[in-house]
Design a protein around this motif. Structure first.
Motif, PDB file in Angstrom:
ATOM      1  N   GLU A   1      30.688  25.766 -53.728  1.00 56.76           N
ATOM      2  CA  GLU A   1      29.387  26.338 -53.401  1.00 56.76           C
ATOM      3  C   GLU A   1      29.258  26.508 -51.889  1.00 56.76           C
ATOM      4  OE1 GLU A   1      25.851  28.086 -54.365  1.00 56.76           O
ATOM      5  OE2 GLU A   1      27.334  27.285 -55.765  1.00 56.76           O
ATOM      6  N   PRO A   2      29.040  27.740 -51.396  1.00 55.35           N
ATOM      7  CA  PRO A   2      28.938  27.968 -49.946  1.00 55.35           C
ATOM      8  C   PRO A   2      27.794  27.171 -49.322  1.00 55.35           C
ATOM      9  CG  PRO A   2      29.212  30.038 -51.113  1.00 55.35           C
ATOM     10  CD  PRO A   2      28.943  28.990 -52.152  1.00 55.35           C
ATOM     11  N   VAL A   3      27.971  26.815 -48.058  1.00 53.69           N
ATOM     12  CA  VAL A   3      26.937  26.081 -47.340  1.00 53.69           C
ATOM     13  C   VAL A   3      26.925  26.544 -45.893  1.00 53.69           C
ATOM     14  CG1 VAL A   3      28.460  24.168 -46.674  1.00 53.69           C
ATOM     15  CG2 VAL A   3      26.001  23.772 -46.850  1.00 53.69           C
ATOM     16  N   GLN A   4      25.739  26.567 -45.302  1.00 48.96           N
ATOM     17  CA  GLN A   4      25.644  26.910 -43.882  1.00 48.96           C
ATOM     18  C   GLN A   4      25.473  25.633 -43.066  1.00 48.96           C
ATOM     19  OE1 GLN A   4      22.131  28.704 -41.671  1.00 48.96           O
ATOM     20  NE2 GLN A   4      23.463  30.508 -41.731  1.00 48.96           N
ATOM     21  N   ILE A   5      26.189  25.549 -41.959  1.00 44.89           N
ATOM     22  CA  ILE A   5      26.066  24.422 -41.047  1.00 44.89           C
ATOM     23  C   ILE A   5      25.760  24.941 -39.644  1.00 44.89           C
ATOM     24  CG2 ILE A   5      27.636  22.961 -42.385  1.00 44.89           C
ATOM     25  CD1 ILE A   5      29.772  23.530 -40.222  1.00 44.89           C
ATOM     26  N   ARG A   6      25.297  24.034 -38.786  1.00 46.30           N
ATOM     27  CA  ARG A   6      25.019  24.375 -37.388  1.00 46.30           C
ATOM     28  C   ARG A   6      25.779  23.419 -36.481  1.00 46.30           C
ATOM     29  NH1 ARG A   6      19.426  23.109 -36.318  1.00 46.30           N
ATOM     30  NH2 ARG A   6      19.467  21.878 -38.226  1.00 46.30           N
ATOM     31  N   LEU A   7      26.513  23.983 -35.546  1.00 47.31           N
ATOM     32  CA  LEU A   7      27.203  23.181 -34.538  1.00 47.31           C
ATOM     33  C   LEU A   7      26.492  23.370 -33.208  1.00 47.31           C
ATOM     34  CD1 LEU A   7      31.110  23.418 -34.820  1.00 47.31           C
ATOM     35  CD2 LEU A   7      29.673  21.387 -35.016  1.00 47.31           C
ATOM     36  N   GLY A   8      26.062  22.269 -32.598  1.00 42.61           N
ATOM     37  CA  GLY A   8      25.393  22.336 -31.310  1.00 42.61           C
ATOM     38  C   GLY A   8      26.319  21.956 -30.171  1.00 42.61           C
ATOM     39  N   PHE A   9      26.253  22.715 -29.083  1.00 46.00           N
ATOM     40  CA  PHE A   9      27.041  22.426 -27.885  1.00 46.00           C
ATOM     41  C   PHE A   9      26.102  22.235 -26.691  1.00 46.00           C
ATOM     42  CE2 PHE A   9      29.885  24.785 -30.639  1.00 46.00           C
ATOM     43  CZ  PHE A   9      31.116  24.162 -30.465  1.00 46.00           C
ATOM     44  N   ARG A  10      26.490  21.342 -25.811  1.00 44.26           N
ATOM     45  CA  ARG A  10      25.768  21.172 -24.550  1.00 44.26           C
ATOM     46  C   ARG A  10      26.803  21.170 -23.430  1.00 44.26           C
ATOM     47  NH1 ARG A  10      21.596  16.316 -23.910  1.00 44.26           N
ATOM     48  NH2 ARG A  10      20.348  17.765 -25.201  1.00 44.26           N
ATOM     49  N   ASN A  11      26.724  22.153 -22.543  1.00 39.46           N
ATOM     50  CA  ASN A  11      27.715  22.315 -21.467  1.00 39.46           C
ATOM     51  C   ASN A  11      29.135  22.290 -22.015  1.00 39.46           C
ATOM     52  OD1 ASN A  11      25.467  20.231 -19.765  1.00 39.46           O
ATOM     53  ND2 ASN A  11      25.710  22.405 -19.324  1.00 39.46           N
ATOM     54  N   GLY A  12      29.327  22.976 -23.140  1.00 37.74           N
ATOM     55  CA  GLY A  12      30.654  23.130 -23.716  1.00 37.74           C
ATOM     56  C   GLY A  12      31.111  22.019 -24.623  1.00 37.74           C
ATOM     57  N   GLU A  13      30.411  20.885 -24.603  1.00 40.75           N
ATOM     58  CA  GLU A  13      30.819  19.756 -25.445  1.00 40.75           C
ATOM     59  C   GLU A  13      29.988  19.706 -26.719  1.00 40.75           C
ATOM     60  OE1 GLU A  13      32.605  16.019 -24.104  1.00 40.75           O
ATOM     61  OE2 GLU A  13      31.388  16.270 -22.311  1.00 40.75           O
ATOM     62  N   LEU A  14      30.614  19.220 -27.776  1.00 34.61           N
ATOM     63  CA  LEU A  14      29.905  19.041 -29.040  1.00 34.61           C
ATOM     64  C   LEU A  14      28.729  18.100 -28.842  1.00 34.61           C
ATOM     65  CD1 LEU A  14      33.045  18.650 -31.286  1.00 34.61           C
ATOM     66  CD2 LEU A  14      31.328  20.448 -31.555  1.00 34.61           C
ATOM     67  N   HIS A  15      27.589  18.519 -29.376  1.00 33.98           N
ATOM     68  CA  HIS A  15      26.362  17.756 -29.149  1.00 33.98           C
ATOM     69  C   HIS A  15      25.661  17.378 -30.453  1.00 33.98           C
ATOM     70  CE1 HIS A  15      22.656  16.472 -27.234  1.00 33.98           C
ATOM     71  NE2 HIS A  15      21.961  17.402 -27.888  1.00 33.98           N
ATOM     72  N   SER A  16      25.781  18.258 -31.481  1.00 33.45           N
ATOM     73  CA  SER A  16      25.078  17.972 -32.733  1.00 33.45           C
ATOM     74  C   SER A  16      25.728  18.705 -33.891  1.00 33.45           C
ATOM     75  CB  SER A  16      23.603  18.378 -32.630  1.00 33.45           C
ATOM     76  OG  SER A  16      23.489  19.787 -32.444  1.00 33.45           O
ATOM     77  N   LEU A  17      25.476  18.193 -35.075  1.00 32.57           N
ATOM     78  CA  LEU A  17      25.904  18.828 -36.321  1.00 32.57           C
ATOM     79  C   LEU A  17      24.694  18.871 -37.239  1.00 32.57           C
ATOM     80  CD1 LEU A  17      27.989  19.949 -38.311  1.00 32.57           C
ATOM     81  CD2 LEU A  17      28.627  17.592 -38.878  1.00 32.57           C
ATOM     82  N   ASP A  18      24.292  20.090 -37.592  1.00 36.09           N
ATOM     83  CA  ASP A  18      23.086  20.297 -38.395  1.00 36.09           C
ATOM     84  C   ASP A  18      21.870  19.615 -37.777  1.00 36.09           C
ATOM     85  OD1 ASP A  18      24.304  21.905 -40.275  1.00 36.09           O
ATOM     86  OD2 ASP A  18      24.889  20.222 -41.558  1.00 36.09           O
ATOM     87  N   GLY A  19      21.777  19.706 -36.454  1.00 35.59           N
ATOM     88  CA  GLY A  19      20.628  19.168 -35.734  1.00 35.59           C
ATOM     89  C   GLY A  19      20.687  17.689 -35.447  1.00 35.59           C
ATOM     90  N   GLU A  20      21.648  16.995 -36.015  1.00 28.84           N
ATOM     91  CA  GLU A  20      21.763  15.549 -35.805  1.00 28.84           C
ATOM     92  C   GLU A  20      22.709  15.274 -34.637  1.00 28.84           C
ATOM     93  OE1 GLU A  20      23.255  11.544 -38.204  1.00 28.84           O
ATOM     94  OE2 GLU A  20      22.592  13.318 -39.341  1.00 28.84           O
ATOM     95  N   GLN A  21      22.175  14.678 -33.586  1.00 31.50           N
ATOM     96  CA  GLN A  21      22.966  14.423 -32.388  1.00 31.50           C
ATOM     97  C   GLN A  21      23.931  13.256 -32.605  1.00 31.50           C
ATOM     98  OE1 GLN A  21      20.534  13.987 -28.876  1.00 31.50           O
ATOM     99  NE2 GLN A  21      19.302  15.808 -29.355  1.00 31.50           N
ATOM    100  N   ALA A  22      25.131  13.394 -32.031  1.00 37.17           N
ATOM    101  CA  ALA A  22      26.143  12.337 -32.116  1.00 37.17           C
ATOM    102  C   ALA A  22      27.173  12.579 -31.025  1.00 37.17           C
ATOM    103  CB  ALA A  22      26.814  12.345 -33.495  1.00 37.17           C
ATOM    104  N   ASP A  23      28.055  11.622 -30.830  1.00 39.28           N
ATOM    105  CA  ASP A  23      29.120  11.796 -29.856  1.00 39.28           C
ATOM    106  C   ASP A  23      30.156  12.767 -30.413  1.00 39.28           C
ATOM    107  OD1 ASP A  23      31.687  10.045 -30.872  1.00 39.28           O
ATOM    108  OD2 ASP A  23      29.778   9.174 -31.530  1.00 39.28           O
TER     109      ASP A  23
END
Length: 395
Positions: free
Chosen positions: A209-231
């Motif tokens: 089943e297809p799903v949409q996700i969101r990857l967040g970047f801050r100054n080029g570094e990974l910052h969040s996945l689906d809005g949830e911040q983590a290292d």
């Protein structure tokens, strides 16, 4: 007994080294495994038990996952590095960090020797030896498998003769797992024609089943996945867990080895490929065309030198400084759709998006200049071609 540090993975080659170097050659063997994301605690415990049983004087597991990210992976993301536009340098990048950790450990013990289980036919011998020779030139390198040109059968025979009864049956497919991807080798990759079968890949299709996700970047570094911040490391691991269930990230890389022959290896790197492509899409929106052009040239060079074991050359620090400085405006979210065996980049949102409609919409309407100005610009732009055409038209 002189101290020797052995790069130990628990496989056949390094197990032969552990036993022969301690029992036959009389070294005080200190086995070390550098974990760059390929081992869980239970596996490391099993490796320690085996190393000590084979004659190692001590065993140490070095957790270098965060180091691997900080020193290498984040620059591979900054540079969108894919060797031959295919391979995210999963294993070759790890070897550099492993070699540095081993060299530092050997120096801390005051060891006179470092040993590893590389053969004479691969890239790893170059990567390990170069790092050791640069960082610890006073330490002698010993490579029993390469130096004695040992076959797999000879190693097994030796261990069996000395009462080592582990099962050394060769797996049909060789798997090397790490934070930035998993390599897969088999009989198919020894030639140029065959693809790896479905069962060769460690991650099988589990979700359709297809799903949409969101990857967040801050100054080029990974910052969040689906809005949830983590290292960043946690995001890489979580994304791998999600995307590998779709059997995403499979391919076969064909490239030039350091020793001059062509090599072919399968891999799966769902997280790495999604992150690189997502980061690249965000950069297309927020960087100028000349930033993108220059980054592409330098990043390709960076990936090649890393693959070739030239990580310690000062030019690598220069390129890293450039790539890091280019990430000032690379912040925002990328929208990605996961489907069986593939993913789609759907779009981005960023405060730094240069696709600004107030200046015009491509192919639709100009707002920042007049028709006359456009005509004048095009006329000037054509001048060099017009002059050359007139001068050379009779030649």
């Amino acid at each position: 007994m002189e101290k020797l540090v052995l790069a130990y993975s628990g496989g056949l080659d390094t197990s032969y080294c552990a036993h022969s170097l301690s029992h036959q050659q009389g070294f005080e063997v200190h086995a070390v495994t550098v974990n760059t994301g390929g081992f869980d605690p239970a596996e490391l415990e099993e490796i320690e038990t085996k190393a000590l049983a084979l004659g190692a004087h001590s065993y140490k597991a070095v957790d270098a996952v965060q180091t691997f990210y900080e020193k290498v992976v984040r620059y591979l993301i900054y540079g969108n590095v894919l060797r031959n536009n295919t391979y995210p340098l999963s294993v070759s990048a790890e070897r550099i960090v492993q070699a540095i950790e081993i060299a530092n450990y050997a120096k801390s013990l005051g060891a006179k020797y470092i040993a590893h289980g590389s053969t004479g036919a691969g890239n790893d011998q170059v990567r390990f030896d170069m790092i050791f020779q640069i960082l610890a030139p006073e330490i002698e390198i010993i490579t029993p498998i390469r130096d004695q040109q040992l076959s797999r059968e000879a190693e097994i025979s030796y261990l069996q003769e000395h009462g080592i009864s582990y099962s050394w049956e060769k797996a049909k497919y060789s798997i090397n797992k790490g934070l930035w991807g998993t390599s897969v080798g088999g009989v198919e990759t020894l030639g140029s024609k065959l693809a790896l079968p479905e069962e060769a890949y460690p991650s099988q299709l589990k979700v359709k089943e297809p799903v949409q996700i969101r990857l967040g970047f801050r100054n080029g570094e990974l910052h969040s996945l689906d809005g949830e911040q983590a290292d960043p490391v946690s995001i890489i691991l979580k994304l791998e867990e999600i995307a590998s269930a779709y059997a995403i990230g499979r391919d076969i890389h064909v490239g030039d080895t350091i020793i001059g022959i062509k090599g072919r290896v399968g891999f799966e790197a769902a997280s790495a490929l999604i992150i690189i492509k997502a980061h690249h899409l965000l950069e297309k929106h927020v960087l100028s065309k000349w930033q993108q052009f220059q980054k592409e040239q330098l990043a390709n060079f960076y990936g090649m030198l890393l693959h070739e074991g030239q990580y310690l050359d000062e030019v690598m620090r220069n390129i890293e400084a450039f790539m890091e400085s280019s990430q000032q405006y690379v912040s925002g979210e990328v929208y990605i759709k996961l489907l069986p065996y593939r993913f789609e980049l759907q779009g981005i949102s960023s405060e730094n998006d240069l696709m600004n409609p107030s200046f015009g919409s491509y192919g639709e309407m100009n707002k920042g200049w007049s028709a006359a100005e456009a005509k004048g610009f095009i006329k000037l732009l054509s001048n060099s071609g017009k002059i050359a055409q007139e001068i050379h038209s009779d030649s």
